[in-house]
Design a protein around this motif. Structure first.
Motif, short mmCIF file in Angstrom:
data_model
loop_
_atom_site.label_atom_id
_atom_site.label_comp_id
_atom_site.label_asym_id
_atom_site.label_seq_id
_atom_site.Cartn_x
_atom_site.Cartn_y
_atom_site.Cartn_z
N TYR A 37 10.50 -0.87 -3.71
CA TYR A 37 10.10 -1.19 -2.34
C TYR A 37 9.97 -2.72 -2.26
N GLN A 39 8.23 -6.08 0.29
CA GLN A 39 7.41 -6.50 1.43
C GLN A 39 7.60 -7.98 1.65
N ARG A 45 5.69 -2.93 4.09
CA ARG A 45 6.44 -2.59 2.90
C ARG A 45 7.53 -1.59 3.28
N GLU A 46 8.75 -1.80 2.76
CA GLU A 46 9.85 -0.91 3.08
C GLU A 46 10.52 -0.41 1.80
N LEU A 47 11.08 0.78 1.92
CA LEU A 47 11.84 1.35 0.82
C LEU A 47 13.15 0.58 0.66
N THR A 50 15.78 4.45 -4.20
CA THR A 50 15.12 5.41 -5.08
C THR A 50 16.16 6.12 -5.94
N TYR A 93 8.92 -7.56 -4.51
CA TYR A 93 9.51 -6.27 -4.83
C TYR A 93 8.55 -5.48 -5.72
N ASN A 96 7.94 1.67 -8.03
CA ASN A 96 7.16 2.89 -7.77
C ASN A 96 7.65 4.01 -8.67
N TRP A 116 2.20 2.31 -8.96
CA TRP A 116 2.85 1.11 -8.45
C TRP A 116 2.74 -0.03 -9.46
#
Length: 126
Positions: A37, A39, A45-47, A50, A93, A96, A116
């Motif tokens: 993720y 920010q 915060r954005e994905l 994954t 960055y 996760n 995290w």
């Protein structure tokens, strides 16, 4: 317990590349999904990307074709290869890990839903 430690951030010129790494430590038995993720200042915060334990991947549209996520299950490590970086990729960055099964000091099995990392700064600027 479970700790995530990121590395690989830094300052890069537009069009350049960086590779982020995130290693999970602790008496880990398995990890379901791992991801990255980011920010940026003043933003949520954005994905970014994954990857499942079976290596299925998902990316935010803005990084498709430029970033590649991968993982080494044996090392409990996830990577993010970032190419063709743009100034708008500048952010902190965060790594996760979702669905982490681990063994306690007493031998019991426990699950952490989300773990995290502390974050690593990526700055894209000329």
């Amino acid at each position: 317990q479970v700790q995530l430690v990121e590395s690989g951030g830094g300052l890069v010129q537009p069009g350049g590349s960086l590779r982020l790494s995130c290693a999970a430590s602790g008496s880990i038995i398995s990890i379901d999904d791992m991801g990255w993720y980011r920010q940026a200042p003043g933003k949520e915060r954005e994905l970014v990307a994954t990857i499942t334990s079976g290596s299925s991947t998902n990316y935010v549209d803005s990084v498709k074709g430029r970033f590649t996520i991968s993982r080494d299950n044996a090392k409990n490590t996830v990577y993010l290869q970032m190419n063709s970086l743009k100034p708008e990729d500048t952010a902190v960055y965060y790594c996760n890990a979702h669905g982490v099964d681990y063994r306690t000091a007493w031998g019991s099995r426990r699950r952490v839903l989300n773990a995290w990392g502390q974050g690593t700064q990526v700055t894209v600027s000329s």
